[in-house]
Write an enzyme that holds these catalytic residues in place. Sequence first.
Site, PDB file in Angstrom:
ATOM      1  N   GLU A  13       5.725   5.128 -10.446  1.00 46.27           N
ATOM      2  CA  GLU A  13       6.338   5.424  -9.127  1.00 46.27           C
ATOM      3  C   GLU A  13       5.556   4.798  -7.922  1.00 46.27           C
ATOM      4  O   GLU A  13       6.265   4.306  -6.889  1.00 46.27           O
ATOM      5  CB  GLU A  13       6.474   6.988  -9.110  1.00 46.27           C
ATOM      6  CG  GLU A  13       7.013   7.666  -7.696  1.00 46.27           C
ATOM      7  CD  GLU A  13       7.101   8.791  -7.332  1.00 46.27           C
ATOM      8  OE1 GLU A  13       6.683   9.728  -8.184  1.00 46.27           O
ATOM      9  OE2 GLU A  13       7.743   9.479  -6.395  1.00 46.27           O
ATOM     10  N   GLN A  43       8.852  -4.141  18.265  1.00 45.04           N
ATOM     11  CA  GLN A  43       8.186  -4.604  19.357  1.00 45.04           C
ATOM     12  C   GLN A  43       8.645  -5.898  19.836  1.00 45.04           C
ATOM     13  O   GLN A  43       9.221  -6.164  20.809  1.00 45.04           O
ATOM     14  CB  GLN A  43       6.747  -4.464  19.555  1.00 45.04           C
ATOM     15  CG  GLN A  43       5.833  -4.860  20.763  1.00 45.04           C
ATOM     16  CD  GLN A  43       6.296  -3.660  21.883  1.00 45.04           C
ATOM     17  OE1 GLN A  43       6.679  -2.671  21.451  1.00 45.04           O
ATOM     18  NE2 GLN A  43       6.087  -4.071  23.279  1.00 45.04           N
TER      19      GLN A  43
END
Length: 387
Positions: free
Chosen positions: A249, A343
């Site tokens: 995982e 940004q």
Amino acid sequence: MTATDTPGTDRWNTPERAALRETVRAFAAKEVLPHVERWEDEGELPRDLHRAAARLGLLGLGYPESAGGEGEMLDQLVVSEEAVLAGVPTGVLASLFTHTIALPALVADGREHLMRDYVRPALAGELVCSLGITEPDAGSDVAHLRTRAVRDGDEWVLNGAKTFITSGYRADFVTVAARTSDTGHEGISLFVVERGSPGFTATRKLDKMGWRSSDTAELSLADVRVPADRLVGGVDQGFLQIMHQFAGERIGLSVQACAMARRCVDLSLEWVREREAFGGPLSRRQVLRHRLVEMHRRTEVATAYVRGVAERLQDGEPLIAEVAMAKNTATEAMDYVVDNAVQLHGGTGFMRGTEVERHYRDARVFSIGGGTYEIMNEVIAKFLPLR
Ligand SMILES: Cc1cc2nc3c(=O)[nH]c(=O)nc-3n(C[C@H](O)[C@H](O)[C@H](O)COP(=O)(O)OP(=O)(O)OC[C@H]3O[C@@H](n4cnc5c(N)ncnc54)[C@H](O)[C@@H]3O)c2cc1C
């Protein structure tokens, strides 16, 4: 997977894996990308998507042929990586591939009725499944889970609650961790609990910051009777089973994090080439070029480390600290990149419907799910000579 799949070659781009990447791109373009906004709004995936992925053989990768699968773990990682690079939200992958966390214990158990009733149908896209470990009072601290299973004749009776369970609202069956004796982490066992069992309910579909096309549920178990042959593995073996499958995982999340960073670098490069300000494209501004170099560098370095660890896992090395370092390295790089991608996109980056905005929200869960950033550091610390 192939003769070319040997150390010293680029195992992520063998001819077969290049073809697999093509398949994934076609699948993404046809079956996923046109529907993403609707699924993000609806908060879940359609069942047909599981069947479509299964028809292309994408669900069974990394599973033995006896379970209806083929290929190896690296194939499965290539699929997730390419899907993210093609613009598929990681929330779609979390829900479409929940079987990668729900099934490993059943496959390891190997009994035919588990294969027939659960594993093969899940890999065929016919059944949706979940892994139910986390509880309202036990997340990182798995050993303190309280859901209890008590033996009664040929059945086990389960009582308790689970939360944050991926695909749990749609799941046809859940691999549930429950306490079978009182001795901490040694007293946990896994059970297959079917949807529709009296007393078993998905009580709430949780509303989330990201991974919005993945349904996440609270589950309640009130005197749920489970036949004894749906105990997976042995009694009190659950903690070991959970720890064993964490590597898969965690490396899967690491690969996705690196791919999300790469996707955001690419989207940002495209943006700064196109966007004009003060008489020229943003890409002419040295400060922004350096920002992009930094995003690119962190992504490349994290990807190289994560891929190396994934290859060693594929080759059978029992890595634990390295997997934890891969996850933290990948999430750190991704967090830096998604923040800067927003940004660089300015106001557009803050708007719903802009892809980097979705990655910014989706990225947040990667240092929480599958073991938090702090828990990864605890794992790594165990391998340092601190005493
Ligand atoms: C979207 C989503 C999907 C999920 N899917 C599943 C799923 O399918 N199945 C499932 O079982 N679970 C799932 N989870 C649960 C996930 O595994 C847990 O959220 C995670 O393990 C953290 O547990 P917690 O939320 O209880 O946080 P806590 O364990 O309460 O931690 C809170 C904070 O304390 C920190 N902390 C805790 N212990 C320590 C320590 N010893 N030292 C330093 N810091 C510490 C943590 O790092 C964290 O920052 C999912 C979670 C999310 C958000």
